[in-house]
Scaffold this motif. Sequence first.
Motif, PDB file in Angstrom:
ATOM      1  N   ASN A 101       0.808  -1.218   0.000  1.00  7.71           N
ATOM      2  CA  ASN A 101       0.000   0.000   0.000  1.00  7.71           C
ATOM      3  C   ASN A 101       0.841   1.269   0.000  1.00  7.71           C
ATOM      4  N   ARG A 117       2.504   4.529  -1.332  1.00  6.55           N
ATOM      5  CA  ARG A 117       2.089   5.449  -2.374  1.00  6.55           C
ATOM      6  C   ARG A 117       3.185   5.705  -3.402  1.00  6.55           C
ATOM      7  N   PHE A 142      -4.980  -0.494  -6.818  1.00  4.73           N
ATOM      8  CA  PHE A 142      -4.723   0.898  -6.505  1.00  4.73           C
ATOM      9  C   PHE A 142      -4.766   1.696  -7.809  1.00  4.73           C
ATOM     10  N   ASP A 155      -3.401   4.579  -8.475  1.00  7.23           N
ATOM     11  CA  ASP A 155      -2.225   5.390  -8.781  1.00  7.23           C
ATOM     12  C   ASP A 155      -1.048   4.557  -9.277  1.00  7.23           C
TER      13      ASP A 155
END
Length: 620
Positions: A386, A388, A404, A406
């Motif tokens: 997870n 970013r 996800f 992104d």
Amino acid sequence: MGKIKKKFSEGSSRTYTTRNRALRKLQVSLADFRRLCILKGVYPVEPRSQKKANRGSSKPTTFYYAKDIQLLLSEPLIAKFREHKIFLRKLQRALGKDDLTRAKGLEARRPEYTLDHLVIERYPAFVDALRDLDDALCMVFLFATMPTVSKVNNEIVEDCKRLSTEFMHYVIHSHSLRKVFLSIKGIYYQAEIQGQSITWIVPYQFSQNVPLDVDFKVMATFLQFYRTLLGFVNYRLYTTSNLSYPPKVDQSMDDSAAGLGSLRIEAKRVEDLIKSVQSDDTMSAPEVAMSKQMKQRMDTLGSKIKKIVAADSATSAPAYESVGGGDADGDQDDESRQSGNLLFGKQVFFLSREVPRYSLEFVVRAFGGRLGWDQTSGGGSPYAENDRAITVQISDRPVQGHQFLDRIYVQPQWVYDSINARRLLDVEDYLIGQPLPAHLSPFVEYEEGDYVPEAATKMAAAAGFEGEVTNLKPEDRDQSEDDEEDAEDAADIAAASADEDAPDSDDDEDEEDDDAIAEKQHQKQLLAERAGVSFSEYQQKQGAKPKAKAAAAGKKRTKAEVEEEERQKIAISMLSKKKRKVVNRTQADAYKKAKDVNTLKTRKAQAAAKPAKSAKGKKN
């Protein structure tokens, strides 16, 4: 009267010697002789006349150069082999008498030998060792994945794992990896180290069954020398790169299956300089003060480097558009071409648990990328799923439980194809669930007239090439006008030979033409049977079309082409018989090559037409 020459004193009988005569001369057993020849690099040879080399006897035997056997006489390993035989004899006698005290003493004094002098003798220059490193790497990586059985010692497997990991770390540090190919046998890698291309194969990490029909004694002898050679090479590569050797092993990371992350690569030269300065008792007061100042700077250097790396990673986060298509991708592709060794320098990967981490971790880090992996694949991952900062997640599952937004989800083949293409490919063909394009071998160099797969043509066109792709080597794209004219002349000669149906070819070429005609006849019979008509009716239906095509092709030929063909015929007829045969053979090879290419294209068209027909049948 001249001196009478003794029989078999010169010629082939003096240049070569048989294996039995070599054994008698060296006074060693056959097993020791084989081991000695493997370690020294002495191999059997095949003389032109075995009867002359064997002093008139036609009995089949193995021959060696007499000078090689003479060189083995001065080898110190022969004495070590004899000492080992004596040791085994004494140990067996002590065990037979149940004298355990004497047996323990003999075991403690077991004679040992090293092969360091053989490495220096066989490879006087370091470049020579790099040229001969392919087989050594293949053998070491093979035994690094072998299970521990009675024929394979655990110490050998662990040593091979250590040597292979050290070499992979140097390739990562120097960014010297160039090509990767996934084959049925294993994974082929090619690295360029000090101007030398080194290619080796790594088997897939599956459970292996040790074959029973393999002579592991011979392989163990080769492996003994290759381990010594690779140890020397790793030491030289690390020291020339200012790295400490051997690298330190983080035991906790190694226990958690961290893989390549369990080794710590550290610089060496400055630390050694400080130690040498501190150990010098004859230093003056200014030198002592300078050494203390250097020590203080070295103590604070690690914290400063960590701060700089953290600031860079925070300010320069990789963007999403760097992997996908678009206009912004062109500038980054130009940068990746300029620094091709850091292809993944701006990417952060995450490896799912089903992908081969042992290979992807190596290739991604070798091209400057950062990556993390699932906890089930091993510990020590610098990135969680997870995180970013992750831009690309590599997965091989058709359905993802959660995604996800992104990051991009691609299949593992995208990484390998991007490495071989030396640029970041478009991810549309490699998304999860999409049928993958063909994984082409980067070791194949297409020449003019060869069959070029469609995937290779698309990749070359996407890289910026224009026109028809016949040779994918970039250095051959900027040919001079003379080379282009030579290529056109070769094509004209091949076309003329095809029109003439190779009239001046040899008997072998006529037989090939007969085989081709028979093959065409058989294909026509199969097509007639598939159409449900007799062969004569099928031939009558198809007979008019080829004639019309041939007439149309004949009309297309211009006067200049006919004159050029006649000029080539005259030029060939004026050559000598020997040169004319060479030209005819070249023309026949070009004709056969073009014929094979057309056959492959026809088969491809037929394979592409079958799904279309099946889809139409389902609709009806």
